[in-house]
Design an enzyme around this catalytic site. Structure first.
Site, PDB file in Angstrom:
ATOM      1  N   LYS A   1       0.709  -1.003   0.220  1.00 45.65           N
ATOM      2  CA  LYS A   1      -0.149   0.060   0.025  1.00 45.65           C
ATOM      3  C   LYS A   1       0.887   1.355   0.039  1.00 45.65           C
ATOM      4  CE  LYS A   1      -3.855  -1.961   2.562  1.00 45.65           C
ATOM      5  NZ  LYS A   1      -4.803  -1.836   3.573  1.00 45.65           N
TER       6      LYS A   1
ATOM      7  N   ASN B   1     -10.910   8.974   8.544  1.00 47.56           N
ATOM      8  CA  ASN B   1     -11.524   9.885   7.580  1.00 47.56           C
ATOM      9  C   ASN B   1     -11.742  11.093   8.547  1.00 47.56           C
ATOM     10  OD1 ASN B   1     -11.345   8.218   5.214  1.00 47.56           O
ATOM     11  ND2 ASN B   1     -13.184   7.269   6.104  1.00 47.56           N
TER      12      ASN B   1
ATOM     13  N   GLU C   1     -11.920   3.823  10.007  1.00 46.20           N
ATOM     14  CA  GLU C   1     -12.330   2.813   9.393  1.00 46.20           C
ATOM     15  C   GLU C   1     -11.593   1.316   9.773  1.00 46.20           C
ATOM     16  OE1 GLU C   1     -11.909   3.750   5.158  1.00 46.20           O
ATOM     17  OE2 GLU C   1     -11.253   1.512   4.997  1.00 46.20           O
TER      18      GLU C   1
ATOM     19  N   ILE D   1      -6.284  -9.532   4.423  1.00 48.59           N
ATOM     20  CA  ILE D   1      -7.543 -10.008   5.094  1.00 48.59           C
ATOM     21  C   ILE D   1      -8.435 -10.318   3.928  1.00 48.59           C
ATOM     22  CG2 ILE D   1      -9.094  -9.665   6.772  1.00 48.59           C
ATOM     23  CD1 ILE D   1      -6.194  -9.421   7.836  1.00 48.59           C
TER      24      ILE D   1
ATOM     25  N   GLU E   1       1.090  -5.223   4.402  1.00 49.16           N
ATOM     26  CA  GLU E   1       0.189  -5.772   5.477  1.00 49.16           C
ATOM     27  C   GLU E   1      -0.072  -6.964   4.859  1.00 49.16           C
ATOM     28  OE1 GLU E   1      -2.299  -1.533   7.040  1.00 49.16           O
ATOM     29  OE2 GLU E   1      -3.477  -3.505   5.751  1.00 49.16           O
TER      30      GLU E   1
ATOM     31  N   ARG F   1     -13.225  14.096   8.481  1.00 51.55           N
ATOM     32  CA  ARG F   1     -14.321  14.836   7.487  1.00 51.55           C
ATOM     33  C   ARG F   1     -15.610  14.210   7.909  1.00 51.55           C
ATOM     34  NH1 ARG F   1     -12.797  11.022   3.567  1.00 51.55           N
ATOM     35  NH2 ARG F   1     -14.607   9.815   3.227  1.00 51.55           N
TER      36      ARG F   1
ATOM     37  N   HIS G   1     -16.586  -4.159   5.964  1.00 51.19           N
ATOM     38  CA  HIS G   1     -15.947  -2.577   6.172  1.00 51.19           C
ATOM     39  C   HIS G   1     -16.768  -2.058   7.241  1.00 51.19           C
ATOM     40  CE1 HIS G   1     -14.766   1.701   4.479  1.00 51.19           C
ATOM     41  NE2 HIS G   1     -15.737   1.768   5.701  1.00 51.19           N
TER      42      HIS G   1
ATOM     43  N   GLY H   1      -8.455   4.723   0.911  1.00 53.35           N
ATOM     44  CA  GLY H   1      -9.816   4.776  -0.150  1.00 53.35           C
ATOM     45  C   GLY H   1      -9.439   3.660  -1.286  1.00 53.35           C
TER      46      GLY H   1
HETATM   47  C1  MV4 Z   1      -7.008  -4.155   2.939  1.00 54.26           C
HETATM   48  C2  MV4 Z   1      -7.702  -5.436   2.514  1.00 54.26           C
HETATM   49  C3  MV4 Z   1      -7.252  -6.744   2.603  1.00 54.26           C
HETATM   50  N1  MV4 Z   1      -6.430  -6.688   3.737  1.00 54.26           N
HETATM   51  N2  MV4 Z   1      -5.890  -4.393   3.570  1.00 54.26           N
HETATM   52  C4  MV4 Z   1      -9.657  -0.905   0.473  1.00 54.26           C
HETATM   53  C5  MV4 Z   1      -9.905   0.414   0.847  1.00 54.26           C
HETATM   54  C6  MV4 Z   1      -9.048   0.562   1.816  1.00 54.26           C
HETATM   55  N3  MV4 Z   1      -9.363   1.520   2.811  1.00 54.26           N
HETATM   56  C7  MV4 Z   1      -8.476  -0.437   2.524  1.00 54.26           C
HETATM   57  N4  MV4 Z   1      -8.943  -1.499   1.603  1.00 54.26           N
HETATM   58  C8  MV4 Z   1      -8.500  -2.749   1.746  1.00 54.26           C
HETATM   59  N5  MV4 Z   1      -7.418  -2.935   2.602  1.00 54.26           N
HETATM   60  C9  MV4 Z   1      -5.511  -5.708   3.897  1.00 54.26           C
HETATM   61  N6  MV4 Z   1      -4.468  -5.943   4.645  1.00 54.26           N
HETATM   62  C10 MV4 Z   1      -8.916  -5.152   1.668  1.00 54.26           C
HETATM   63  C11 MV4 Z   1      -9.453  -4.035   1.394  1.00 54.26           C
HETATM   64  C12 MV4 Z   1     -10.532  -3.958   0.520  1.00 54.26           C
HETATM   65  C13 MV4 Z   1     -11.704  -3.314   1.047  1.00 54.26           C
HETATM   66  C14 MV4 Z   1     -11.982  -2.785   1.914  1.00 54.26           C
HETATM   67  C15 MV4 Z   1     -13.086  -2.140   2.448  1.00 54.26           C
HETATM   68  C16 MV4 Z   1     -14.049  -2.233   1.846  1.00 54.26           C
HETATM   69  C17 MV4 Z   1     -14.000  -2.788   0.549  1.00 54.26           C
HETATM   70  C18 MV4 Z   1     -12.792  -3.304  -0.194  1.00 54.26           C
HETATM   71  C19 MV4 Z   1     -12.709  -4.013  -1.168  1.00 54.26           C
HETATM   72  C20 MV4 Z   1     -11.578  -4.666  -1.582  1.00 54.26           C
HETATM   73  C21 MV4 Z   1     -10.461  -4.509  -0.753  1.00 54.26           C
END
Ligand code: MV4
Length: 451
Positions: free
Chosen positions: A158, A290, A275, A203, A200, A292, A208, A164
């Site tokens: 990342k 976030n 989040e 997961i 990371e 805001r 969410h 986002g």
């Molecule tokens: C992740 C993840 C799985 N493992 N991090 C996407 C938005 C950002 N805020 C973080 N995101 C993700 N991070 C790890 N270590 C999966 C996502 C992710 C996701 C997260 C929240 C809502 C929808 C998503 C859709 C795809 C991936």
């Protein structure tokens, strides 16, 4: 005390902020681009000033024009809404320099949460659970290999300046890591002018879940429960709800306390959202904060009875939170559907155009936050959100049925919307039972072509 506020935004959120101002006896001042001359926020405000041509870069993102207008209009404060300049620490700082109250947290808090890698490190120190992964930003691909070997594959790379869903990449096995590392680094440098990346453990199919917090200028920090925003595609949320259907009181309290610690770690003030990813075993991990007001804030308002935008204005005006954690009680359930001018049959392509007919739904438990009217022309320069329909019920099932009824009542002609897709989702067995995660919508769309 704040007497006059300039609203540096447009669309439904500008209207939402005007309504909060009215209820508090604050004079709302609107700004608008030349593409928004016919917008509802211009009609509803006391005064409205043009700040530039239609393109967002030249209008709603034009800091100098906005601040000059604010000074000329003799306002006390600027509300940035969401998007545009809401999480821009330079803008928050500029407001302060010009003697204007920025309705939001300090520039420092925005900045510390804006760098996702630094936020991650801060959260670890504050005792907020984070996903296992790298300690700081990664030096090189070799270090990435080492960390990935320790936490186990798959992993995610990342960008520190991302967030986002921007600037991240899934890596399934060691063979791909070196290549993925340089790709992610190059993209981060190009997109954000910041090559910092971190790693990371991945997961799989998380939910969410985000926690709403409120903090005043005197060290009082409370949380207002959570929202489940797992119904999304390509990081665009479509349906949100409160409370999260799978949280019990124990987990709610743990996540709430973690969110409060997150806010305290950056001396947060105002309304903010922490989040988390929630896995199938009930483990939760900090993702980002976030800084805001968020699009989906109404579902929290409906189950807590607390007006978050009014709270923002009061906190920014120097009032102390009269609410204690024990006073926050969640009642019933709320669901929000975002009505965008987008065509689900064409990969959710934005489709601006004339609103030929708009009949909003109503009746018990229904709230509509919108800025459109019959005859309004949706312009192509901004995001495609037209309206939010929010349903409240004494329990989740009542909220769900009210939402189905509302979607059936409403008429929106002239532009395509996902309303028919929402009707299908609301009848889906897994949605009805609350058994869904971030993989739900992609699965539904792939399985049912054309919906
Ligand atoms: C992740 C993840 C799985 N493992 N991090 C996407 C938005 C950002 N805020 C973080 N995101 C993700 N991070 C790890 N270590 C999966 C996502 C992710 C996701 C997260 C929240 C809502 C929808 C998503 C859709 C795809 C991936």
């Amino acid at each position: 005390m704040i007497k006059r506020v300039l609203i540096a935004n447009r669309g439904e959120i500008a209207v939402r902020i005007i309504r909060a101002c009215r209820e508090l006896g604050i004079e709302p001042v609107a700004v608008y681009s030349r593409g928004d001359e016919n917008s509802l926020h211009v009609k509803l405000a006391n005064e409205a000033y043009c700040i530039g041509p239609p393109s967002a870069r030249d209008s709603y993102l034009n800091m100098q024009n906005i601040v000059s207008t604010a000074i000329g209009a003799e306002v006390d404060a600027i509300h940035p809404g969401y998007g545009f300049l809401a999480e821009n620490s330079t803008f928050a700082d500029l407001c302060q320099q010009c003697g204007l109250i920025f309705i939001g947290p300090s520039p420092r808090a925005i900045e510390e949460m804006g760098n996702k890698e630094r936020a991650r490190k801060l959260m670890e120190k504050a005792g907020v659970p984070i996903v296992p992964g790298s300690k700081g930003d990664l030096e090189d691909a070799l270090e990435a290999m080492e960390v990935a070997g320790k936490v186990g594959y798959p992993v995610m790379l990342k960008a520190a300046a991302g967030g986002g869903g921007k600037g991240m990449r899934l890596v399934k096995e060691p063979d791909f890591l070196k290549r993925a590392f340089s790709l992610t680094r190059n993209e981060a440098e190009k997109a954000f002018s910041n090559p910092q990346i971190y790693l990371e453990k991945f997961i799989s199919r998380p939910r969410h879940v985000e926690v709403q917090v409120l903090a005043d200028n005197y060290g009082n920090v409370i949380h207002l429960g959570e929202r489940d925003c797992s119904i999304q595609r390509r990081h665009q949320k479509l349906i949100e709800e409160a409370p999260c259907p799978v949280l019990d009181e124990n987990l709610r309290q743990k996540m709430g306390e973690a969110a409060v610690r997150a806010a305290q770690a950056v001396d947060y003030t105002g309304a903010g959202t922490v989040e988390f990813l929630l896995d199938a075993d009930g483990n939760f991990y900090f993702m980002e904060m976030n800084t805001r007001i968020q699009v989906e804030h109404p579902v929290t308002e409906m189950v807590t009875g607390i007006d978050l935008v009014k709270a923002q204005l009061q906190i920014a005006g120097g009032e102390e939170l009269d609410l204690k954690q024990k006073d926050v009680k969640l009642e019933g359930a709320a669901i929000e559907c975002r009505i965008n001018a987008e065509d689900p049959a064409q990969d959710f392509l934005p489709r601006p155009g004339l609103i030929k007919e708009w009949l909003p739904p109503g009746g018990p438990g229904i709230r509509v936050d919108s800025f459109i009217y019959s005859g309004y022309v949706v312009v192509p320069h901004y995001d495609s959100l037209l309206a939010k329909v929010i349903a409240w019920g004494t329990d989740r099932e009542e909220a769900r049925r009210r939402m189905s009824r509302a979607l059936g009542e409403m008429r929106l002609e002239g532009v395509p919307t996902p309303i028919d897709l929402y009707k299908v989702i609301l009848e889906d067995d897994n949605f009805c039972s609350g058994n869904y995660d971030t993989g739900f919508l992609p699965g539904l769309i792939e399985g049912k072509e054309g919906v």
